[in-house]
Enzyme design. Structure first.
Site, mmCIF file in Angstrom:
data_model
loop_
_atom_site.group_PDB
_atom_site.id
_atom_site.type_symbol
_atom_site.label_atom_id
_atom_site.label_comp_id
_atom_site.label_asym_id
_atom_site.label_seq_id
_atom_site.Cartn_x
_atom_site.Cartn_y
_atom_site.Cartn_z
ATOM 1 N N ASP A 60 0.855 -1.054 0.086
ATOM 2 C CA ASP A 60 -0.031 -0.018 0.095
ATOM 3 C C ASP A 60 0.822 1.308 0.052
ATOM 4 O O ASP A 60 1.735 1.315 0.646
ATOM 5 C CB ASP A 60 -0.916 -0.080 1.271
ATOM 6 C CG ASP A 60 -1.982 1.032 1.026
ATOM 7 O OD1 ASP A 60 -3.340 0.645 0.773
ATOM 8 O OD2 ASP A 60 -1.604 2.012 1.082
ATOM 9 N N GLU A 126 -12.417 3.244 -1.261
ATOM 10 C CA GLU A 126 -12.171 4.391 -1.970
ATOM 11 C C GLU A 126 -11.578 3.987 -3.393
ATOM 12 O O GLU A 126 -11.909 4.794 -4.519
ATOM 13 C CB GLU A 126 -10.756 5.109 -1.648
ATOM 14 C CG GLU A 126 -11.172 5.832 -0.402
ATOM 15 C CD GLU A 126 -9.730 6.273 0.431
ATOM 16 O OE1 GLU A 126 -8.662 6.083 -0.057
ATOM 17 O OE2 GLU A 126 -9.937 7.030 1.458
ATOM 18 N N HIS A 131 -10.114 -5.246 -3.353
ATOM 19 C CA HIS A 131 -8.910 -5.494 -2.714
ATOM 20 C C HIS A 131 -9.309 -5.711 -1.284
ATOM 21 O O HIS A 131 -9.962 -5.378 -0.693
ATOM 22 C CB HIS A 131 -8.076 -4.417 -2.968
ATOM 23 C CG HIS A 131 -8.682 -3.035 -2.482
ATOM 24 N ND1 HIS A 131 -9.775 -2.366 -3.238
ATOM 25 C CD2 HIS A 131 -8.763 -2.188 -1.413
ATOM 26 C CE1 HIS A 131 -10.025 -1.103 -2.711
ATOM 27 N NE2 HIS A 131 -9.401 -1.356 -1.465
#
Ligand code: AMP
Length: 146
Positions: A60, A126, A131
């Site tokens: 990330d 978002e 995911h």
């Protein structure tokens, strides 16, 4: 990426329900230009941890724990509603097996970790490509903040 939606209009649904499903499908069409689609097409880079036929895992960009990795299916699925209804069995199996493998690669299998999926508006999703987050490398605290 082609999306094939299931046939919600089959006669197992009342016609009202099937209209409702059709409306929801239109609201959550897959956006081919979302950031993870661009990563999958190689248009923008990622810090790759693992890849196989069905999944890609990468760090990330804005880590929320010492270990923070995203695991995504290669298929074009907006969220868990879409994936659970429309993904092929091998894609579903591939994603779940990849989660375990990635935890192993990250060295958190024994120490423990959290896998988390934000879904839709209330989930705070978002990026509109399914995911799972994997967090670890430290004590993670309570499940959700209120
Ligand atoms: P979510 O709120 O579950 O949709 O989380 C989306 C996650 O994607 C956030 O944790 C972001 O930091 C992460 N993210 C956004 N863009 C990128 C990128 N280019 N590479 C890696 N992670 C990203």
């Amino acid at each position: 990426y082609e999306i094939t939606y299931g046939d919600w209009s089959s006669d197992v649904c009342s016609s009202d329900l099937s209209q409702e499903f059709k409306r929801k499908k239109i609201e959550r069409m897959y956006d081919q230009n979302n950031i993870f689609a661009k990563i999958l097409r190689g248009e923008i880079p990622c810090d790759k941890i693992y890849e196989d036929k069905y999944t890609l895992a990468f760090k990330d960009i804005n880590p929320q724990a010492k270990v923070h990795v995203l695991v995504i299916p290669k298929g074009a699925y907006v969220d868990m509603n879409d994936f659970s209804a429309n993904a092929k069995s091998e894609e579903i199996e591939g994603l779940i097996r990849a989660l375990g493998k990635v935890a192993g690669i990250l060295g958190v299998s024994a120490s423990g970790y959290r896998y988390l999926g934000n879904n839709g508006r209330d989930g705070g999703q978002e990026v509109p490509h399914l995911h799972f987050h994997i967090f670890g490398g430290e004590k993670l605290g309570r499940m959700i903040h209120k």
